[in-house]
Design an enzyme around this catalytic site. Structure first.
Site, PDB file in Angstrom:
ATOM      1  N   ASN A 236      15.708   7.923   4.222  1.00 16.85           N
ATOM      2  CA  ASN A 236      15.084   7.101   3.186  1.00 16.85           C
ATOM      3  C   ASN A 236      14.538   8.014   2.080  1.00 16.85           C
ATOM      4  OD1 ASN A 236      13.584   5.339   1.679  1.00 16.85           O
ATOM      5  ND2 ASN A 236      12.408   4.499   3.395  1.00 16.85           N
ATOM      6  N   PHE A 237      15.138   7.942   0.915  1.00 12.80           N
ATOM      7  CA  PHE A 237      14.735   8.821  -0.198  1.00 12.80           C
ATOM      8  C   PHE A 237      13.421   8.357  -0.838  1.00 12.80           C
ATOM      9  CE2 PHE A 237      18.930  11.043  -1.660  1.00 12.80           C
ATOM     10  CZ  PHE A 237      19.378  11.136  -0.354  1.00 12.80           C
ATOM     11  N   LYS A 238      13.003   7.125  -0.521  1.00 16.92           N
ATOM     12  CA  LYS A 238      11.784   6.517  -1.094  1.00 16.92           C
ATOM     13  C   LYS A 238      11.751   6.751  -2.611  1.00 16.92           C
ATOM     14  CE  LYS A 238       9.446   6.413   3.300  1.00 16.92           C
ATOM     15  NZ  LYS A 238       8.224   6.368   4.068  1.00 16.92           N
TER      16      LYS A 238
ATOM     17  N   HIS B 114      10.508  -3.058   4.584  1.00 19.75           N
ATOM     18  CA  HIS B 114       9.876  -1.771   4.889  1.00 19.75           C
ATOM     19  C   HIS B 114       8.372  -1.927   4.717  1.00 19.75           C
ATOM     20  CE1 HIS B 114       8.699   2.438   4.626  1.00 19.75           C
ATOM     21  NE2 HIS B 114       9.835   2.698   5.256  1.00 19.75           N
TER      22      HIS B 114
ATOM     23  N   GLU C 278       9.121   0.510  13.378  1.00 16.19           N
ATOM     24  CA  GLU C 278       8.503   1.610  12.634  1.00 16.19           C
ATOM     25  C   GLU C 278       7.016   1.309  12.422  1.00 16.19           C
ATOM     26  OE1 GLU C 278      10.865   3.755   9.604  1.00 16.19           O
ATOM     27  OE2 GLU C 278       9.213   3.315   8.251  1.00 16.19           O
TER      28      GLU C 278
ATOM     29  N   GLY D 203       7.431   9.375  11.225  1.00 15.50           N
ATOM     30  CA  GLY D 203       7.030  10.729  11.610  1.00 15.50           C
ATOM     31  C   GLY D 203       8.108  11.547  12.306  1.00 15.50           C
TER      32      GLY D 203
ATOM     33  N   ALA E 199      12.223  10.147   6.545  1.00 17.32           N
ATOM     34  CA  ALA E 199      12.048  10.360   5.104  1.00 17.32           C
ATOM     35  C   ALA E 199      11.426  11.724   4.832  1.00 17.32           C
ATOM     36  CB  ALA E 199      11.213   9.240   4.501  1.00 17.32           C
ATOM     37  N   SER E 200      10.086  11.824   4.981  1.00 18.02           N
ATOM     38  CA  SER E 200       9.373  13.004   4.482  1.00 18.02           C
ATOM     39  C   SER E 200       9.888  14.314   5.067  1.00 18.02           C
ATOM     40  CB  SER E 200       7.867  12.866   4.732  1.00 18.02           C
ATOM     41  OG  SER E 200       7.602  12.493   6.066  1.00 18.02           O
TER      42      SER E 200
HETATM   43  O1  G3P Z   1      12.211   4.472   6.442  1.00 21.55           O
HETATM   44  C1  G3P Z   1      11.777   5.525   7.226  1.00 21.55           C
HETATM   45  C2  G3P Z   1      10.510   6.071   6.713  1.00 21.55           C
HETATM   46  O2  G3P Z   1       9.550   5.091   6.403  1.00 21.55           O
HETATM   47  C3  G3P Z   1       9.917   7.075   7.636  1.00 21.55           C
HETATM   48  O3  G3P Z   1       9.100   7.907   6.867  1.00 21.55           O
HETATM   49  O4  G3P Z   1       8.130  10.060   6.283  1.00 21.55           O
HETATM   50  O5  G3P Z   1       7.603   9.008   8.478  1.00 21.55           O
HETATM   51  O6  G3P Z   1       9.871   9.935   8.073  1.00 21.55           O
HETATM   52  P1  G3P Z   1       8.654   9.315   7.459  1.00 21.55           P
END
Ligand code: G3P
Length: 219
Positions: free
Chosen positions: A5-7, A89, A138, A177, A198-199
């Protein structure tokens, strides 16, 4: 499979998004693990022109052609080449189930695959009524966590989410996470078919190193 997810991260926007998608494609081809970049609607067309990977949109709205300023029209992302869309989301939730249902119906009408997020198990049961292509568990409080992950903190909930989705014959994706091959391995062991991340990748100094680490979890 890994949804990235590139957000609206700077590193996941415009020209930087193109650089990132090239890295993902290289790793997907080398590892034969399915990696799906999930990008801003405004970037779908460029991504599709850049990569052979399936490209997904982060959202579509429950609107049809007409007067809906600023909304994301399902037809528009399909015309740009998107194969699927995230819905609900935790950072872009629908106000109620009826609105999600309408957006999901719009996505299906135009031939998009769908992944619907649930932040907890009761929401998961609810969203499964819509029969999405993928369901995702999530927990929002763990999204972006630098210290833990859904796999480390909530293995029992993942196992239960797997039971719930399997009973409906649907595949489960877990996210929040996720940052290591161990997180991926644990999620798959518990019965998920993949992860959403994502992050850990998008904001990494070296995204290639991070995605290479995650694909190791599939071995
Ligand atoms: O869509 C997946 C995303 O919300 C997860 O974010 O930064 O916890 O990998 P992150």
């Amino acid at each position: 499979m890994i949804f990235v997810n590139f957000k609206t991260y700077e590193q996941g926007t415009g020209a930087d998004a193109i650089r990132l998608v090239k890295i993902l494609e290289e790793v997907a081809h080398a590892s034969q693990i399915k990696i799906i970049p999930v990008v801003q609607a405004a970037d779908v067309r460029e991504m599709v022109a850049t990569t052979q990977l399936e490209v997904w949109s982060q959202h579509v709205d429950p609107v049809e052609f007409g007067a809906h300023t600023g909304f994301i029209l399902a037809e528009a992302v399909v015309e740009d080449g998107a194969s699927g869309t995230f819905l609900n989301h935790s950072e872009h939730k629908f106000s109620d189930f009826g609105t999600l249902e309408k957006a999901h119906a719009r996505a299906l009408e135009v031939g998009l695959k769908t992944l619907i997020f649930a932040g907890n198990l009761s929401e998961l049961k609810l969203i499964l009524k819509l029969n999405p292509t993928f369901a995702s568990y999530e927990p929002p409080e763990l999204v972006g966590s630098k210290t833990t992950s859904v796999a480390q903190s909530k293995p029992e909930a993942i196992a239960e989410a797997v039971e719930i989705t399997k009973a409906k014959g649907l595949p489960l994706i877990v996210g929040a996470g996720i940052k290591s091959r161990e997180d991926v391995r644990k999620s798959l062991e518990l019965g998920a078919v993949g992860v959403a991340v994502a992050s850990d990748i998008v904001t990494a100094k070296d995204p290639k190193e991070e995605i290479l680490d995650l694909v190791e979890g599939f071995e």
